[in-house]
Write an enzyme that holds these catalytic residues in place. Structure first.
Site, PDB file in Angstrom:
ATOM      1  N   GLY A   1       0.820  -1.199   0.000  1.00 50.34           N
ATOM      2  CA  GLY A   1       0.000   0.000   0.000  1.00 50.34           C
ATOM      3  C   GLY A   1       0.858   1.255   0.000  1.00 50.34           C
ATOM      4  O   GLY A   1       2.084   1.205   0.154  1.00 50.34           O
ATOM      5  N   CYS A   2       0.201   2.401  -0.149  1.00 51.84           N
ATOM      6  CA  CYS A   2       0.932   3.664  -0.256  1.00 51.84           C
ATOM      7  C   CYS A   2       1.547   4.085   1.078  1.00 51.84           C
ATOM      8  O   CYS A   2       2.758   4.348   1.156  1.00 51.84           O
ATOM      9  CB  CYS A   2       0.020   4.748  -0.819  1.00 51.84           C
ATOM     10  SG  CYS A   2      -1.580   4.896   0.015  1.00 51.84           S
TER      11      CYS A   2
END
Length: 344
Positions: free
Chosen positions: A149-150
């Site tokens: 994920g970011c």
């Protein structure tokens, strides 16, 4: 030429994949799916792609068609890849999943955070977490890759050097992170409206964000044991970008932290350790597949502040996915990703 399929091409990570792959000399997008937009040409939905995909149109997901591809990217909400990944792997197609479906190693932990049973727990043991700066060798032979994920990407890259070196007090880590609105996806929601998000900033999910167990999982591996992490995400009035301000107490203040970070990432093409005293800006990574990091020790004390910035749609999603594809197929991992970020 690598034959590429994309499941879920109408969201921001999907169109970012298309933008990046349009410049890739060794990849060709053969299939892109969307149930809601089946039959619509890609360049009709995204005019920035005019001239790049003149014949490519969205189609209904079909395992036989997707299974004829060398690799399939899932740019979908969580739960979708559960249903199709197994069939594609059985067909010999490699899967790179941008959703959260295979990031966590524990099916029960996944169910706790995502509110539904894991749909393919039998695949978790072979899923490789696609953070190249940590798992490059495993990525080379993977069949199933879970793209980080970011927030987890920016946070882990910022803290891993300290934890690997055994310098940080692993029980008192803090990640204070800010994200652009595109991180919420393309679906309509009140909180993402211009009049709601513009000229305002707010924290959210302070009680517990879904990325928390993913970050903890990665930091535990780096530390070789349990970690204590406080993670507070914020929504900011920008479209793209993650800015992570990370705090850790070090057990040895004599270590040259600048040298530590520079040595750890010396051979990483997409991590830029900035000069001492720098303050990386999200605008400096917009559109680029790079993480810029600066390490500080205010007043020379034992508290270390690491600043880490990425574009949430590129190094935090689609760019990292393409980087994984390059490694998986034995290519230079910079292929199709070496362009400079956009300024202004």
């Amino acid at each position: 030429m690598i034959k590429v399929g994309i499941v879920g091409g109408t969201g921001y990570t999907g169109v970012e994949l298309l933008r990046l792959l349009a410049q890739h000399p060794q990849a060709e997008v053969a299939v892109i799916t969307s149930r809601s937009e089946a039959g619509l040409r890609v360049d009709e939905m995204y005019p920035n792609l005019r001239g790049h995909y003149p014949e490519l149109a969205f189609s209904v997901p079909d395992v036989a068609t997707l299974g004829a591809c060398d690799v399939v990217f899932f740019a979908t909400p969580h739960g979708v890849a559960h249903a199709l990944a197994g069939e594609l792997l059985a067909a010999g197609t490699r899967v790179i999943d941008l959703s959260a479906d295979f990031r966590l190693q524990d099916a029960e932990e996944w169910a706790k955070w995502y509110g539904q049973p894991h749909g393919a727990p039998e695949l978790l043991s072979e899923a490789v977490y696609g953070l190249p700066e940590v798992n490059r060798e495993a990525i080379k032979t993977a069949r199933l890759i879970a793209v980080p994920g970011c927030y987890p990407t920016a946070t882990q890259l910022g803290l891993i050097p300290l934890l690997e070196a055994g310098l940080a007090d692993a029980g008192s880590l803090i990640a204070d992170c800010k994200s652009g609105v595109s991180g919420a996806g393309r679906g309509a929601s009140v909180g993402s409206l211009f009049c709601e998000a513009g000229e305002s900033m707010k924290a959210y999910s302070v009680k517990g964000h879904r990325h928390l167990p993913e970050i903890r999982q990665g930091l535990r591996l780096a530390a070789g044991g349990d970690v204590g992490l406080t993670f507070v995400p914020h929504l900011t009035p920008m479209i793209r970008g993650i800015h992570a301000t990370l705090y850790a107490r070090v057990t040895d203040t004599s270590v040259d932290l600048q040298a530590l970070f520079e040595q750890r990432y010396a051979n990483e093409p997409f991590v830029d350790v900035m000069p001492a005293g720098s303050h990386p800006e999200t605008r400096s990574v917009r559109g680029g597949n790079v993480c810029r990091i600066a390490v500080h020790r205010p007043q020379g004390g034992d508290l270390v502040v690491v600043l880490s910035v990425i574009d949430n749609l590129v190094k935090g999603a689609s760019g990292q996915a393409v980087q994984n594809m390059n490694i998986l197929f034995g290519l230079d991992e910079r292929l199709g990703l070496s362009h400079a970020a956009l300024l202004p």
